[in-house]
Design an enzyme around this catalytic site. Structure first.
Site: not given
Length: 492
Positions: A271, A293, A408
């Site tokens: 990642d 991502k 997030m």
């Protein structure tokens, strides 16, 4: 001339070595040891463990207690022998010896011994006097026949000992049995399996088991079955996929199992948030592919990642899917596991330290401190569509007995604040925002729920942020010497 020299330089694959590491078979060989101190006794134990015929030259009156006990006790290696000569050393003692070691009180005695051994053609070592040593003893990790020796060329023995302790934690004691088993199986494997994928897959499976299972008679039967299975061309030609939690960034927070997976990988799909320090622990030959991502950026589709894992595993590769934090917490591991299992590809999960736990440790707060919270919740700050999930239980999240960490949630912070206050949470509730947790650029903001918007402006949303809300974060506010409401701390 210049072209030849350039090519020669390009061909060099080994950097300068301070000393050549050599493993010397001393079984049945004569070794001279002069001295009766505890330091000499430690060298004696080491040499006897290697099966040496040890000749100790030292008057009886000068033998220390440790050395005296060594001369009368049973020896663990049946090939070893110890002979005590109740006298000082002489030039004749070097005849037939392959090594000579001494513990000398002063420089002059050390030099005399060293020069005498050199004249006799016997490599010499004077303990703790590197200028009179033709060879050195490293700090040893013993899983014989697996032996690891660490040297700092005499510059920092304490550093070598610290490295040894690190390696000790990585190598299970059962490794000795596995090494013995490998030795007994090698001819059978080479006879049945041709060089290539089949043989390599067998030994890679062997190594996997060596770090997780016992080396007993039943295991040997399993391994023999594996040989016949691979020879028959049945299953087992597939590789495997391991989902590994890389933690929040600090490589020292990796589990031992995660490090072992990285060091065994052929392919690493990592990642965007995985730190360079974590990747440095991977096998050098492994191919590393960024499949990160990130919100608001061009990203690799999950379907493409699934396809890559499946194709690499079917090609016999050992794939590590390296995810920031813990793969089972907001890491879409469920989708990946389902895709792999649908193709009958072996998959394993290695958990990691999730960002909320790292946040708590960095702040020195307990997320479930019994004076403040009876439960903790990890909540995603955005759904697949990029906004807050529609099915969150805001009444429960607004409870003063709950610690909530939003992952997030930087871009939805304003809505998080309004929803919590709307459902009864006090706007004075302690709150912490952190980004780049445990990394060099770590940032944190401490304040109250009423100022969440201001905190997000201070921290920014370029990096994923964690928002921790609840009375459990009150101690983080109380420890600040300055007014907290608009305090931003840069990690040192």
């Amino acid at each position: 001339m210049d072209v030849v020299q350039t090519k020669r330089n390009e061909a060099v694959r080994m950097e300068t070595l301070a000393k050549l590491p050599v493993f010397w078979d001393l079984t049945g060989k004569a070794v001279v040891l002069c001295g009766g101190s505890d330091a000499a006794a430690w060298k004696a134990e080491l040499l006897l463990a290697c099966g040496a015929q040890l000749h100790i030259y030292c008057p009886q009156r000068s033998l220390g207690e440790t050395m005296c006990s060594l001369t009368v006790r049973d020896l663990p290696n049946p090939a070893a022998a110890i002979l005590h000569h109740d006298t000082e050393w002489s030039a004749e003692c070097f005849l037939g010896a392959v090594l000579a070691i001494a513990d000398c009180d002063d420089e002059q005695d050390a030099e005399v011994f060293f020069e005498a051994a050199k004249r006799a053609g016997v490599p010499a070592n004077v303990i703790d006097k590197p200028q009179f040593c033709q060879f050195q003893f490293g700090s040893i990790v013993n899983r014989s026949p697996v032996v690891v020796s660490i040297s700092t060329d005499g510059a920092a023995p304490i550093l070598a000992q610290a490295i040894r302790r690190r390696i000790e934690t990585l190598l299970p004691h059962s490794l000795q049995g596995w090494a013995d088993m490998a030795q007994s199986l090698r001819e059978r494997v080479n006879g049945k399996l041709a060089p290539g994928n089949a043989r390599r897959n067998f030994w890679e499976r062997f190594v996997d088991r060596a770090f997780t299972e016992k080396a007993d008679e039943l295991m040997q039967d399993k391994l023999i079955s594996d040989i016949h299975h691979a020879f028959g061309g049945g299953e087992g030609t597939y590789g495997k996929v391991t989902l590994v939690g890389a933690g929040p960034g600090d490589a020292e927070l990796l589990t031992l199992k995660a490090v072992r997976a990285l060091q065994a990988a052929d392919i690493i799909l990592f990642d965007d948030l995985v730190s360079d320090e974590v990747l440095e622990l991977a096998r050098r030959e492994a191919k590393r592919m960024l499949v990160g991502k990130r919100g608001g950026r061009t990203s690799c589709k999950q379907e493409d990642i699934n396809t890559m894992m499946i194709n690499f595993a079917k090609a016999g590769k050992r794939v590590v899917r390296l995810k920031s934090g813990d793969p089972m917490i907001f890491g879409r591991a469920g989708e990946e596991i389902a895709a792999l299992e649908a193709q009958d590809i072996p998959v394993e999960v290695v958990p990691g330290v999730t960002a909320a736990s790292a946040m708590a440790s960095r702040l020195g707060v307990s997320l479930t401190h019994r004076d403040h919270a009876q439960s903790v919740r990890f909540v995603t700050g955005h759904s697949r569509l990029g906004h807050l999930p529609e099915n969150l239980d805001w009444n429960a999240l607004a409870s003063p007995t709950v610690t909530t960490v939003f992952y997030m949630g930087g871009r939805t912070a304003t809505e998080i604040k309004s929803r919590l206050i709307e459902h009864g949470m006090s706007d004075c509730t302690p709150l912490v925002i952190m980004s780049a947790i445990t990394r060099a650029g770590e940032r944190r903001w401490c304040g109250r729920l009423s100022d969440l918007d201001a905190g997000i402006i201070e921290i920014g949303v370029d990096e994923p942020v964690l928002i921790g809300i609840g009375n459990a974060f009150a101690p983080a506010l109380e420890r600040r010497e300055q007014p907290i409401e608009h305090f931003v701390q840069m990690a040192v």
